[in-house]
Design a protein around this motif. Structure first.
Motif, PDB file in Angstrom:
ATOM      1  N   ASN A  91       0.829  -0.841  -0.132  1.00 12.35           N
ATOM      2  CA  ASN A  91      -0.262   0.248  -0.011  1.00 12.35           C
ATOM      3  C   ASN A  91       0.558   1.718  -0.471  1.00 12.35           C
ATOM      4  N   GLY A  92       2.534   1.328   0.214  1.00 10.74           N
ATOM      5  CA  GLY A  92       3.304   2.079  -0.637  1.00 10.74           C
ATOM      6  C   GLY A  92       3.581   2.739   0.835  1.00 10.74           C
ATOM      7  N   HIS A  93       3.371   2.661   2.209  1.00 12.83           N
ATOM      8  CA  HIS A  93       3.627   2.343   3.832  1.00 12.83           C
ATOM      9  C   HIS A  93       5.025   2.686   4.333  1.00 12.83           C
ATOM     10  N   ILE A  94       5.732   1.964   3.044  1.00 12.54           N
ATOM     11  CA  ILE A  94       7.037   1.760   3.928  1.00 12.54           C
ATOM     12  C   ILE A  94       7.677   2.982   4.465  1.00 12.54           C
ATOM     13  N   GLY A  95       7.739   4.563   3.543  1.00  9.56           N
ATOM     14  CA  GLY A  95       8.636   5.790   3.927  1.00  9.56           C
ATOM     15  C   GLY A  95       7.360   6.322   5.299  1.00  9.56           C
ATOM     16  N   ALA A  96       6.438   5.834   5.190  1.00  5.53           N
ATOM     17  CA  ALA A  96       5.453   6.954   6.020  1.00  5.53           C
ATOM     18  C   ALA A  96       5.426   6.383   7.252  1.00  5.53           C
ATOM     19  N   ILE A  97       6.040   4.517   7.272  1.00  3.17           N
ATOM     20  CA  ILE A  97       5.659   4.063   8.782  1.00  3.17           C
ATOM     21  C   ILE A  97       7.100   4.406   9.246  1.00  3.17           C
ATOM     22  N   LEU A  98       8.287   4.344   8.094  1.00  6.97           N
ATOM     23  CA  LEU A  98       9.306   4.507   9.229  1.00  6.97           C
ATOM     24  C   LEU A  98       9.516   6.437  10.081  1.00  6.97           C
ATOM     25  N   ASN A  99       9.009   6.880   8.910  1.00  8.24           N
ATOM     26  CA  ASN A  99       9.085   8.622   9.512  1.00  8.24           C
ATOM     27  C   ASN A  99       8.339   8.303  10.532  1.00  8.24           C
ATOM     28  N   ASP A 100       7.047   7.585  11.043  1.00  8.21           N
ATOM     29  CA  ASP A 100       6.593   7.860  12.190  1.00  8.21           C
ATOM     30  C   ASP A 100       8.002   7.607  13.190  1.00  8.21           C
ATOM     31  N   ILE A 101       8.508   6.050  13.179  1.00  9.20           N
ATOM     32  CA  ILE A 101       9.377   4.988  14.036  1.00  9.20           C
ATOM     33  C   ILE A 101      10.780   6.027  14.553  1.00  9.20           C
ATOM     34  N   ILE A 102      11.016   6.728  13.346  1.00  8.05           N
ATOM     35  CA  ILE A 102      12.013   7.434  13.995  1.00  8.05           C
ATOM     36  C   ILE A 102      11.682   9.088  14.131  1.00  8.05           C
ATOM     37  N   ALA A 103      10.691   9.795  13.532  1.00  5.98           N
ATOM     38  CA  ALA A 103      10.242  10.968  15.070  1.00  5.98           C
ATOM     39  C   ALA A 103       9.914   9.973  16.468  1.00  5.98           C
ATOM     40  N   ALA A 104      10.128   9.122  16.674  1.00  9.11           N
ATOM     41  CA  ALA A 104       8.989   8.565  18.250  1.00  9.11           C
ATOM     42  C   ALA A 104      10.445   8.081  18.792  1.00  9.11           C
ATOM     43  N   GLY A 105      11.372   8.649  17.788  1.00  7.58           N
ATOM     44  CA  GLY A 105      12.768   8.524  18.568  1.00  7.58           C
ATOM     45  C   GLY A 105      13.459   7.285  18.754  1.00  7.58           C
ATOM     46  N   PHE A 106      13.345   6.242  17.830  1.00  7.94           N
ATOM     47  CA  PHE A 106      13.964   4.858  17.639  1.00  7.94           C
ATOM     48  C   PHE A 106      14.368   5.588  16.576  1.00  7.94           C
ATOM     49  N   LYS A 107      16.544   4.575  16.926  1.00  8.96           N
ATOM     50  CA  LYS A 107      17.397   4.538  15.826  1.00  8.96           C
ATOM     51  C   LYS A 107      17.018   3.309  15.426  1.00  8.96           C
TER      52      LYS A 107
END
Ligand code: GDP
Length: 139
Positions: A17-33
């Protein structure tokens, strides 16, 4: 004892569904490395082994089929209290019960096609990370 690492997969539904970028962005924005990451396609044998703990559950066969239906992104993530913090970020297994703003609330389509995996314990985070990544692939 809480450790600082967890393991995740962006599942075939979210990739398709084309959500790789958005999900990675949410993960990184939440402070995960991101400690390790790969784009891969599970075989039936691999998916069956990964979900071995669910072997007796009625949805096991469907789950293995679904997880092999397309490519996935696998990753090891680091943050204080990573397992618990990541489970909060992704929300409940069933997206209709996942809190507003969580990854499953935003990107999942069903209880099975629920966009992401997140380890449920420190022990499983280590087992699952080792399933996908060698020491050389962690940075
Ligand atoms: P999780 O820890 O939130 O991922 O949930 P579980 O460990 O209980 O289940 C593992 C995965 O199996 C879930 O993420 C879903 O993809 C799938 N799953 C869980 N419950 C059901 C169900 O009732 N039906 C189907 N078809 N799949 C399910």
């Amino acid at each position: 004892m809480a450790t600082n690492r967890t393991f995740t997969m962006i599942k075939p539904d979210a990739v398709a569904n084309g959500h790789i970028g958005a999900i990675l962005n949410d993960i990184i924005a939440a402070g995960f490395k991101v400690v390790a990451m790969k784009y891969t396609h599970l075989t039936e044998k691999n998916a069956g082994a990964f979900y071995e703990v669910h072997k007796e559950r009625p949805f096991y066969g469907d789950l293995v089929q679904f997880m092999t239906s397309g490519p996935i992104v696998a990753a090891i993530l680091e943050k204080d209290n990573a397992v618990e913090e990541f489970r909060k970020l992704i929300g409940a297994t069933d997206p209709t019960k996942a809190e507003e703003g969580t990854i499953r609330n935003k990107y999942a389509t069903s209880i099975e096609a629920n966009a992401v995996h997140g380890s449920d314990s420190d022990e499983n985070a280590a087992i699952e990370g080792n399933f996908f990544f060698s020491a050389l692939e962690r940075h």
